[in-house]
Design a protein around this motif. Structure first.
Motif, PDB file in Angstrom:
ATOM      1  N   VAL A   1       0.871  -1.175   0.000  1.00 24.56           N
ATOM      2  CA  VAL A   1       0.000   0.000   0.000  1.00 24.56           C
ATOM      3  C   VAL A   1       0.908   1.225   0.000  1.00 24.56           C
ATOM      4  O   VAL A   1       1.732   1.390   0.900  1.00 24.56           O
TER       5      VAL A   1
ATOM      6  N   SER B   1       1.189   5.379  -6.694  1.00 26.19           N
ATOM      7  CA  SER B   1       0.037   4.689  -6.120  1.00 26.19           C
ATOM      8  C   SER B   1      -0.048   3.231  -6.586  1.00 26.19           C
ATOM      9  O   SER B   1       0.342   2.895  -7.709  1.00 26.19           O
TER      10      SER B   1
ATOM     11  N   ASP C   1      -3.188   1.687  -5.841  1.00 30.77           N
ATOM     12  CA  ASP C   1      -4.613   1.444  -5.628  1.00 30.77           C
ATOM     13  C   ASP C   1      -5.253   0.642  -6.762  1.00 30.77           C
ATOM     14  O   ASP C   1      -6.065  -0.265  -6.522  1.00 30.77           O
TER      15      ASP C   1
ATOM     16  N   LEU D   1      -4.101  -3.059  -6.575  1.00 24.64           N
ATOM     17  CA  LEU D   1      -4.765  -3.772  -5.492  1.00 24.64           C
ATOM     18  C   LEU D   1      -6.212  -4.079  -5.860  1.00 24.64           C
ATOM     19  O   LEU D   1      -6.693  -5.204  -5.675  1.00 24.64           O
TER      20      LEU D   1
ATOM     21  N   LEU E   1       0.425  -8.649   1.435  1.00 26.68           N
ATOM     22  CA  LEU E   1       0.861  -7.295   1.761  1.00 26.68           C
ATOM     23  C   LEU E   1       1.815  -7.317   2.950  1.00 26.68           C
ATOM     24  O   LEU E   1       1.657  -8.155   3.852  1.00 26.68           O
TER      25      LEU E   1
ATOM     26  N   PRO F   1      -9.564  -4.315   1.183  1.00 29.51           N
ATOM     27  CA  PRO F   1      -9.187  -3.117   1.942  1.00 29.51           C
ATOM     28  C   PRO F   1      -9.781  -3.088   3.349  1.00 29.51           C
ATOM     29  O   PRO F   1      -9.246  -2.401   4.224  1.00 29.51           O
TER      30      PRO F   1
ATOM     31  N   LEU G   1      -7.368  -3.827   6.307  1.00 32.56           N
ATOM     32  CA  LEU G   1      -6.223  -2.960   6.551  1.00 32.56           C
ATOM     33  C   LEU G   1      -6.494  -2.049   7.741  1.00 32.56           C
ATOM     34  O   LEU G   1      -7.632  -1.696   8.030  1.00 32.56           O
TER      35      LEU G   1
ATOM     36  N   ARG H   1      -0.547   1.766   5.714  1.00 32.18           N
ATOM     37  CA  ARG H   1      -1.733   0.952   5.981  1.00 32.18           C
ATOM     38  C   ARG H   1      -1.292  -0.502   5.853  1.00 32.18           C
ATOM     39  O   ARG H   1      -0.733  -0.900   4.836  1.00 32.18           O
TER      40      ARG H   1
END
Length: 213
Positions: free
Chosen positions: A69, A76, A78, A81, A93, A112, A115, A123
């Motif tokens: 993360v 990024s 994001d 993921l 992760l 998510p 996390l 995170r």
């Protein structure tokens, strides 16, 4: 001036400077270059780099991926993921081991919602999820693809991390696994000051290109 031009134009330190001093100076420069990017440009570059990685065979063929993360200022992850979770891939992760300075483990994370806030502004997978440390690398922990962050890389696969040695310690015990360095194009420099324990990557992915080294 474009950040890539800025990075290449940075003055070279004296030859007598130690590797540690050169690493420290380079980390400071790269942090500054990342933070100097306009937020909209950083987002656009991040999206393009992630798209390039998802188009690469090493991603398309992977059924399990070790990701991270992203921190503030990092490229990024994001989209990676989100795509990995939606496709049903196993996603690993990293999580820092609080009582073992400089050491981390990887945790299988289903989304998510698993996390929570961790140290250094990270995170991380929540505490109740089991983690696998370097002692399990190559056995229980065998991802098809490992995506690494870094402050700088070179075209020989060299990687400059953040100075904590977390990835270097973990990967020192890990058998061959496709490793991708994910970064902005200006984070690739000609030659990194490296030491014998610094781990290397097999691929580099930026907003401009995907490189097999």
């Amino acid at each position: 001036m474009h950040p890539a031009q800025t990075a290449s134009a940075l003055p070279t330190m004296e030859k007598g400077a130690s590797v540690a001093a050169r690493k420290t100076a380079l980390r400071e420069r790269m942090r500054r270059l990342r933070l100097d990017q306009p937020p909209g440009l950083a987002r656009a570059r991040s999206l393009e780099a992630q798209r390039r990685l998802m188009d690469a065979p090493c991603w398309r063929n992977a059924r399990s991926v070790a990701l991270y993360v992203a921190l503030k200022g990092e490229l990024s992850t994001d989209s990676l993921l989100d795509a990995a979770w939606k496709s049903g891939r196993a996603v690993w992760l990293p999580r820092v081991r609080p009582r073992e300075p400089g050491r981390m483990e990887f945790v299988a994370c289903a989304g998510p919602g698993q996390l929570r806030p961790g140290p250094f502004g990270l995170r991380e997978p929540e505490d109740g999820l089991p983690g696998l440390g370097p002692e399990e690398a190559g056995m229980s922990f065998r991802p098809d693809l490992l995506v690494l962050p870094g402050l700088a890389f070179d075209r020989r696969g060299g990687r400059l991390g953040f100075g904590g040695g977390y990835y270097d310690r973990f990967l020192d015990n890990m058998p061959a696994c496709p490793r991708v360095g994910l970064c902005f194009a200006f984070q690739i420099i000609r030659n990194l000051p490296l030491e014998q324990w610094d781990q290397r990557v097999r691929y580099l992915c930026t907003e401009e290109q995907f490189l097999c080294l």
